[in-house]
Design a protein around this motif. Structure first.
Motif, short mmCIF file in Angstrom:
data_model
loop_
_atom_site.label_atom_id
_atom_site.label_comp_id
_atom_site.label_asym_id
_atom_site.label_seq_id
_atom_site.Cartn_x
_atom_site.Cartn_y
_atom_site.Cartn_z
N GLU A 1 1.05 10.20 -4.20
CA GLU A 1 0.05 10.55 -3.19
C GLU A 1 0.63 10.55 -1.78
O GLU A 1 -0.11 10.66 -0.81
CB GLU A 1 -1.11 9.56 -3.26
CG GLU A 1 -1.82 9.57 -4.60
CD GLU A 1 -2.75 8.38 -4.80
OE1 GLU A 1 -2.75 7.46 -3.94
OE2 GLU A 1 -3.46 8.37 -5.81
N TRP A 2 1.94 10.40 -1.66
CA TRP A 2 2.58 10.36 -0.35
C TRP A 2 2.41 11.70 0.35
O TRP A 2 2.68 12.76 -0.22
CB TRP A 2 4.06 10.02 -0.50
CG TRP A 2 4.80 10.02 0.80
CD1 TRP A 2 5.70 10.95 1.23
CD2 TRP A 2 4.70 9.04 1.83
NE1 TRP A 2 6.16 10.61 2.47
CE2 TRP A 2 5.56 9.43 2.86
CE3 TRP A 2 3.96 7.88 1.97
CZ2 TRP A 2 5.71 8.71 4.03
CZ3 TRP A 2 4.11 7.15 3.14
CH2 TRP A 2 4.98 7.57 4.15
N THR B 1 1.07 4.16 -2.92
CA THR B 1 0.87 5.57 -2.58
C THR B 1 2.06 6.41 -3.05
O THR B 1 1.88 7.49 -3.62
CB THR B 1 0.67 5.72 -1.07
OG1 THR B 1 -0.48 4.99 -0.68
CG2 THR B 1 0.51 7.17 -0.65
N ASP C 1 0.83 -1.21 0.00
CA ASP C 1 0.00 0.00 0.00
C ASP C 1 0.86 1.26 0.00
O ASP C 1 0.58 2.22 -0.72
CB ASP C 1 -0.94 0.02 1.21
CG ASP C 1 -2.06 -0.99 1.11
OD1 ASP C 1 -2.31 -1.50 0.00
OD2 ASP C 1 -2.68 -1.27 2.15
#
Length: 125
Positions: free
Chosen positions: A49-50, A44, A40
């Motif tokens: 999207e971190w 990310t 996951d």
């Protein structure tokens, strides 16, 4: 003893993460590190999207070995990405219980000032 750094925002690349993970004893590396949690995190990170403003800090010991953040560092290595993370350097291994304390968050710098076993002086801060 080196100073315990304040948490700082650092761009962590796979080479740095690998170096910090290299000294982690094999018995600490469990199957969960390569399980769904790391997958996951990798997804990310790869998708951009971190959350680089996360309050979570990766603690690196005085010897340059990761004390916390093993899953996040593993994800950086496997995803082969560079991401911003909050990192605190030169944390004494003996302070690890303070890092994981859920009900209190003492200042690690105060811990470093406490006398070491067998000495009359605290750590350099």
């Amino acid at each position: 003893m080196n100073e315990i750094s304040e948490p700082q925002r650092m761009l962590v690349d796979p080479q740095t993460a690998t170096r910090w993970l290299a000294g982690v004893p094999a018995d600490y590396v469990t199957s969960r590190l390569i399980g769904a949690g790391v997958a996951d995190l990798m997804r990310t990170m790869r998708n951009g999207e971190w959350d680089d403003d996360s309050p979570v800090v990766i603690n690196i010991g005085e010897d340059g070995v990761a004390l916390t953040g093993l899953m996040r560092l593993t994800a950086v290595v496997f995803a082969n990405v560079r991401v911003w993370m909050r990192v605190r350097l030169n944390v004494p291994r003996s302070a690890l219980h303070l890092v994981y304390s859920e009900d209190s968050h003492p200042d690690l710098r105060d811990f470093a000032r406490q006398p070491r076993k067998g000495t009359s002086e605290g750590g350099k801060v």
